[in-house]
Design an enzyme around this catalytic site. Structure first.
Site, PDB file in Angstrom:
ATOM      1  N   THR A   1     -24.364 -55.713  12.379  1.00  0.00           N
ATOM      2  CA  THR A   1     -23.114 -55.900  13.125  1.00  0.00           C
ATOM      3  C   THR A   1     -23.331 -56.949  14.227  1.00  0.00           C
ATOM      4  OG1 THR A   1     -23.649 -54.076  14.617  1.00  0.00           O
ATOM      5  CG2 THR A   1     -22.363 -53.534  12.664  1.00  0.00           C
ATOM      6  N   ASP A   2     -22.209 -57.484  14.738  1.00  0.00           N
ATOM      7  CA  ASP A   2     -22.301 -58.552  15.738  1.00  0.00           C
ATOM      8  C   ASP A   2     -21.775 -58.070  17.090  1.00  0.00           C
ATOM      9  OD1 ASP A   2     -19.537 -58.554  15.569  1.00  0.00           O
ATOM     10  OD2 ASP A   2     -19.429 -60.373  14.357  1.00  0.00           O
ATOM     11  N   ALA A   3     -21.660 -58.998  18.058  1.00  0.00           N
ATOM     12  CA  ALA A   3     -21.257 -58.623  19.407  1.00  0.00           C
ATOM     13  C   ALA A   3     -19.817 -58.114  19.461  1.00  0.00           C
ATOM     14  CB  ALA A   3     -21.429 -59.809  20.354  1.00  0.00           C
TER      15      ALA A   3
ATOM     16  N   GLY B   1     -18.816 -55.992  17.367  1.00  0.00           N
ATOM     17  CA  GLY B   1     -18.895 -54.624  16.843  1.00  0.00           C
ATOM     18  C   GLY B   1     -18.563 -54.510  15.370  1.00  0.00           C
TER      19      GLY B   1
END
Ligand SMILES: CC(C)(COP(=O)(O)OP(=O)(O)OC[C@H]1O[C@@H](n2cnc3c(N)ncnc32)[C@H](O)[C@@H]1OP(=O)(O)O)[C@@H](O)C(=O)NCCC(=O)NCCSC(=O)c1cc(O)c2ccccc2c1O
Length: 139
Positions: free
Chosen positions: A16-18, A20
């Site tokens: 997952t990324d920043a 979410g």
């Protein structure tokens, strides 16, 4: 009757990324793993020993359309279908679902290649026994 191969994954935090949500690049590793698992399920390997050499499947095209966000710990169902079998190539379609909602659809084209001990690739026609096994998940 043939049908898509089905598998299931829980989304890892590292994917997952920043924001979410699952990063776009991570879908490709899930597709690759699902394809390799499908090959094992029909008695094949993506790196199949063949005499002195190995038959492998380098990719010449990979795409993915994203239709809904996927989040940490979501359970996703992934289907792998052979949608085209050429003389040397195979096109797979991967559908990602959460419950009954399609969240992504990706396609990968892989070319059947002989790989020698110097890691040189030479495309070959898909051998009949391999072709027969791939058709088990053709749609
Ligand atoms: C792979 C190549 C050596 C093929 O070159 P060649 O010139 O022999 O191939 P053709 O042009 O004759 O095409 C054969 C066949 O493929 C179809 N095709 C080609 N390009 C496309 C395309 N962009 N989209 C759709 N289809 C395409 C073409 O129409 C022909 O179809 P038929 O069915 O009619 O025969 C050469 O292309 C090459 O070296 N490419 C670079 C490959 C590469 O570096 N890819 C990136 C990484 S590969 C990778 O990540 C990878 C993942 C794995 O999971 C592997 C698993 C096992 C082994 C290797 C893996 C691997 O490398």
């Amino acid at each position: 009757m043939s049908s898509p191969y089905q598998t299931r994954r829980r989304i890892e935090f590292r994917d997952t990324d920043a924001a979410g949500i699952m990063h776009f690049s991570a879908f490709f590793t899930y597709m690759e793993q699902a394809e390799h698992e499908m090959l094992r399920s029909v008695g094949l390997s993506v790196m199949q020993p063949d005499g002195e050499t190995t038959i492998g499947w380098p990719r010449v095209s990979a795409t993915c359309d994203y239709k809904g966000a996927v989040r940490f710990e979501d359970i996703i169902d992934i289907s792998v279908a052979v949608v085209h079998l050429g003389s040397k190539s195979v096109r797979y379609r991967h559908e990602f679902r959460i419950a009954d909602r399609v969240v992504a659809v990706g396609e990968i084209v892989a070319v059947c290649c002989r790989i020698d001990d110097r890691h040189q690739l030479a495309s070959i026609e898909i051998p009949a026994p391999i072709r027969e096994r791939l058709t088990r998940h053709a749609v």
